[in-house]
Design a protein around this motif. Sequence first.
Motif, PDB file in Angstrom:
ATOM      1  N   ALA B  61     -37.190  10.253  21.439  1.00  0.00           N
ATOM      2  CA  ALA B  61     -35.986   9.496  21.103  1.00  0.00           C
ATOM      3  C   ALA B  61     -34.755  10.165  21.702  1.00  0.00           C
ATOM      4  N   GLU B  62     -34.692  11.471  21.582  1.00  0.00           N
ATOM      5  CA  GLU B  62     -33.531  12.208  22.102  1.00  0.00           C
ATOM      6  C   GLU B  62     -33.492  12.141  23.639  1.00  0.00           C
ATOM      7  N   GLU B  63     -34.644  12.348  24.277  1.00  0.00           N
ATOM      8  CA  GLU B  63     -34.670  12.324  25.751  1.00  0.00           C
ATOM      9  C   GLU B  63     -34.316  10.947  26.287  1.00  0.00           C
ATOM     10  N   CYS B  64     -34.794   9.918  25.592  1.00  0.00           N
ATOM     11  CA  CYS B  64     -34.489   8.554  26.032  1.00  0.00           C
ATOM     12  C   CYS B  64     -32.997   8.253  25.882  1.00  0.00           C
ATOM     13  N   ARG B  65     -32.399   8.799  24.821  1.00  0.00           N
ATOM     14  CA  ARG B  65     -30.960   8.587  24.614  1.00  0.00           C
ATOM     15  C   ARG B  65     -30.164   9.188  25.784  1.00  0.00           C
ATOM     16  N   VAL B  66     -30.582  10.400  26.189  1.00  0.00           N
ATOM     17  CA  VAL B  66     -29.911  11.088  27.294  1.00  0.00           C
ATOM     18  C   VAL B  66     -30.136  10.332  28.607  1.00  0.00           C
ATOM     19  N   MET B  67     -31.401   9.899  28.815  1.00  0.00           N
ATOM     20  CA  MET B  67     -31.721   9.127  30.024  1.00  0.00           C
ATOM     21  C   MET B  67     -30.877   7.845  30.047  1.00  0.00           C
ATOM     22  N   GLY B  68     -30.750   7.202  28.892  1.00  0.00           N
ATOM     23  CA  GLY B  68     -29.968   5.968  28.788  1.00  0.00           C
ATOM     24  C   GLY B  68     -28.521   6.196  29.197  1.00  0.00           C
ATOM     25  N   GLU B  69     -27.965   7.297  28.737  1.00  0.00           N
ATOM     26  CA  GLU B  69     -26.572   7.605  29.083  1.00  0.00           C
ATOM     27  C   GLU B  69     -26.409   7.729  30.599  1.00  0.00           C
ATOM     28  N   LYS B  70     -27.409   8.340  31.238  1.00  0.00           N
ATOM     29  CA  LYS B  70     -27.340   8.536  32.696  1.00  0.00           C
ATOM     30  C   LYS B  70     -27.314   7.209  33.446  1.00  0.00           C
ATOM     31  N   ILE B  71     -28.066   6.210  32.928  1.00  0.00           N
ATOM     32  CA  ILE B  71     -28.094   4.926  33.641  1.00  0.00           C
ATOM     33  C   ILE B  71     -27.126   3.914  33.008  1.00  0.00           C
ATOM     34  N   GLY B  72     -26.288   4.405  32.113  1.00  0.00           N
ATOM     35  CA  GLY B  72     -25.253   3.550  31.524  1.00  0.00           C
ATOM     36  C   GLY B  72     -25.777   2.526  30.543  1.00  0.00           C
ATOM     37  N   MET B  73     -26.898   2.827  29.894  1.00  0.00           N
ATOM     38  CA  MET B  73     -27.466   1.901  28.904  1.00  0.00           C
ATOM     39  C   MET B  73     -27.607   2.619  27.570  1.00  0.00           C
ATOM     40  N   SER B  74     -27.648   1.803  26.513  1.00  0.00           N
ATOM     41  CA  SER B  74     -27.901   2.375  25.194  1.00  0.00           C
ATOM     42  C   SER B  74     -29.404   2.242  24.906  1.00  0.00           C
ATOM     43  N   VAL B  75     -30.073   3.370  24.820  1.00  0.00           N
ATOM     44  CA  VAL B  75     -31.527   3.349  24.636  1.00  0.00           C
ATOM     45  C   VAL B  75     -31.903   3.983  23.289  1.00  0.00           C
ATOM     46  N   HIS B  76     -32.602   3.228  22.473  1.00  0.00           N
ATOM     47  CA  HIS B  76     -33.072   3.741  21.186  1.00  0.00           C
ATOM     48  C   HIS B  76     -34.591   3.731  21.158  1.00  0.00           C
ATOM     49  N   VAL B  77     -35.170   4.768  20.567  1.00  0.00           N
ATOM     50  CA  VAL B  77     -36.613   4.759  20.305  1.00  0.00           C
ATOM     51  C   VAL B  77     -36.790   5.027  18.821  1.00  0.00           C
ATOM     52  N   GLN B  78     -37.436   4.100  18.120  1.00  0.00           N
ATOM     53  CA  GLN B  78     -37.586   4.239  16.675  1.00  0.00           C
ATOM     54  C   GLN B  78     -39.016   3.897  16.257  1.00  0.00           C
ATOM     55  N   HIS B  79     -39.495   4.584  15.269  1.00  0.00           N
ATOM     56  CA  HIS B  79     -40.808   4.280  14.687  1.00  0.00           C
ATOM     57  C   HIS B  79     -40.850   2.807  14.308  1.00  0.00           C
ATOM     58  N   GLU B  80     -41.947   2.123  14.634  1.00  0.00           N
ATOM     59  CA  GLU B  80     -41.989   0.676  14.375  1.00  0.00           C
ATOM     60  C   GLU B  80     -41.865   0.335  12.891  1.00  0.00           C
ATOM     61  N   ASP B  81     -42.216   1.293  12.021  1.00  0.00           N
ATOM     62  CA  ASP B  81     -42.211   0.993  10.590  1.00  0.00           C
ATOM     63  C   ASP B  81     -40.828   0.655  10.044  1.00  0.00           C
ATOM     64  N   ILE B  82     -39.790   1.176  10.696  1.00  0.00           N
ATOM     65  CA  ILE B  82     -38.453   0.894  10.172  1.00  0.00           C
ATOM     66  C   ILE B  82     -38.171  -0.610  10.259  1.00  0.00           C
ATOM     67  N   PHE B  83     -38.656  -1.250  11.320  1.00  0.00           N
ATOM     68  CA  PHE B  83     -38.416  -2.694  11.466  1.00  0.00           C
ATOM     69  C   PHE B  83     -39.351  -3.483  10.544  1.00  0.00           C
ATOM     70  N   ASN B  84     -40.584  -2.999  10.434  1.00  0.00           N
ATOM     71  CA  ASN B  84     -41.512  -3.649   9.495  1.00  0.00           C
ATOM     72  C   ASN B  84     -40.933  -3.622   8.094  1.00  0.00           C
ATOM     73  N   ALA B  85     -40.397  -2.461   7.719  1.00  0.00           N
ATOM     74  CA  ALA B  85     -39.888  -2.302   6.354  1.00  0.00           C
ATOM     75  C   ALA B  85     -38.683  -3.192   6.102  1.00  0.00           C
ATOM     76  N   MET B  86     -37.774  -3.218   7.061  1.00  0.00           N
ATOM     77  CA  MET B  86     -36.512  -3.921   6.808  1.00  0.00           C
ATOM     78  C   MET B  86     -36.598  -5.429   6.975  1.00  0.00           C
ATOM     79  N   HIS B  87     -37.545  -5.901   7.780  1.00  0.00           N
ATOM     80  CA  HIS B  87     -37.504  -7.320   8.112  1.00  0.00           C
ATOM     81  C   HIS B  87     -38.739  -8.105   7.679  1.00  0.00           C
ATOM     82  N   SER B  88     -39.620  -7.500   6.906  1.00  0.00           N
ATOM     83  CA  SER B  88     -40.725  -8.292   6.382  1.00  0.00           C
ATOM     84  C   SER B  88     -40.916  -7.970   4.908  1.00  0.00           C
ATOM     85  N   VAL B  89     -41.309  -8.964   4.154  1.00  0.00           N
ATOM     86  CA  VAL B  89     -41.482  -8.775   2.709  1.00  0.00           C
ATOM     87  C   VAL B  89     -42.887  -8.244   2.448  1.00  0.00           C
TER      88      VAL B  89
END
Lengths: 451, 89
Positions: B61-89
């Motif tokens: 996640a940290e390396e991708c954030r740095v790589m994203g900054e280099k190419i001028g993009m916002s890059v996030h890497v997150q465990h899939e469970d956070i989306f499962n938890a927040m967006h499904s009942v």
Amino acid sequence: MFNYKQVLETIEMVEREHLDIRTVTMGVSLLPCIRATGEETARAVYDLVCKKAQNIVKVTEELSREYGIPIVNKRVSVTPVSIICAPFADKAPLIGRALDRAAKTLGIDFLGGYSALVHKGTADYEETFLKSIPEVLASTDMLCSSVNVGSSKSGINMDAVRLMGQVVKDTAAATSDRDGFGCAKLVVFCNAVEDNPFMAGAFHGIGESDTVINVGVSGPGVVQHAIEAVPDADIAELAETIKCTAFKITRAGQLIAREAAKRLNARFGIVDLSLAPTPARGDSVAQILEAMGLESVGTHGTTACLAMLNDAVKKGGVMASSRVGGLSGAFIPVSEDIGMIEAAERGDINLDKLEAMTAVCSVGLDMIAIPGDTPASTISAIIADEAAIGMINNKTTAVRVIPVPNKGVGEEVNFGGLLGRAPIMPVHGKSSEKFISRGGLIPAPIHSNKN
Amino acid sequence: MRAVVTVVGKDKTGIISKVSTFLADKSVNILDISQTILEEYFAMIMLVDLTNAKLKLADLAEECRVMGEKIGMSVHVQHEDIFNAMHSV
């Protein structure tokens, strides 16, 4: 596969709306630390806390990076110290300072539990303990203290209320070089909960397991944003919007809590659904109320808006988590909420309105700066009023006021960081001395007799 | 373990290539890609598998954030469970 809306919504919540996990708090039972002397007990306490919580900072930082959600505070709560030092209450400060050293060794933000439960009566050793609070808070940095002076089941211990007014004053005096900062680490409760992850009132209840993880979620900014997205909604729709938002926030908290408990070798305790503001703009409970249609928090309608908000947050949260506990509601601290600070500066909110608001939300009169020359009996009377609201309404209430030494109305105090700043609010000038000096116990209300 | 990689930013040439090459170098396997342009903003969501990855999720996640900054993009890497938890009942 996830859809764009869901994924981007989560990222937006974190990046723009201040969604965070406000605290991961490890509750540690100190009962195994009781030894024959205060000195030995203090050593055992330091060793146990350092051992149990040794990985809390590392693990929470790891979780924060893996899930992409900031975890703001790492904390520890412990068994009320007055219990474990009952045989040698005069040595309680040794234990307090050992806990403070443990907090520093661990690198955590706060450690709560320099506490006493005196809601039905104050034993001699508890009185000694209570009187040690000012000196201990003045000589420690991370340690927080709380005292439970009443409950719906037992009534209100007015002797303890009288004493705590003086303890608050003495704590302010002992930390007068820091504008009475010690009082920001001291909460007086009615109906204190045993699994609260939030400071300064966190302690590890005597009915709890040995090591638990309690998580406090937050997200006033997320709720405010959701309300602003439906500007023409009626109140029922608003409640529904808040409920759905609280659900999402709580699910994130529950996920972190379970994972943290697993990695820290502790039991998953509870998720506390509180909306906890910070002094940052867009992270304010007051601004949520204003987004509902109030020109300023504190005006007529504030109590109704807050009641609806508090209830909707609970409903969404209860659906989202299998174990809800702690305080679970909206917090209305003054110095920690930019909307409250500005309303207080404009004179749009006062102590009386805040007191009314505490009847419909968690928790109480929180982080309110009052004049340094406020008599101890007036502070006791403020505590008694809040405790009465809690006792009659079967809810937790608390008082965390700071009588700022050598300052008066019109001046301001600034504690910095998450504790924020507060303009000093006036208190009523008429005396409550005679009432407070009576002492004794306010009997438990009739509706406490449920057996 | 699976994670969600999100890349958001102003559209330009070669974003997918740069991100996927970076992930391949770390032995991160891409399971699914979805990409679109939202109001001239590039938005890409990838589901990736880290079973054979050379680094841990938190570090990726940290390396991708740095790589994203280099190419001028916002890059996030997150465990899939956070989306499962927040967006499904």
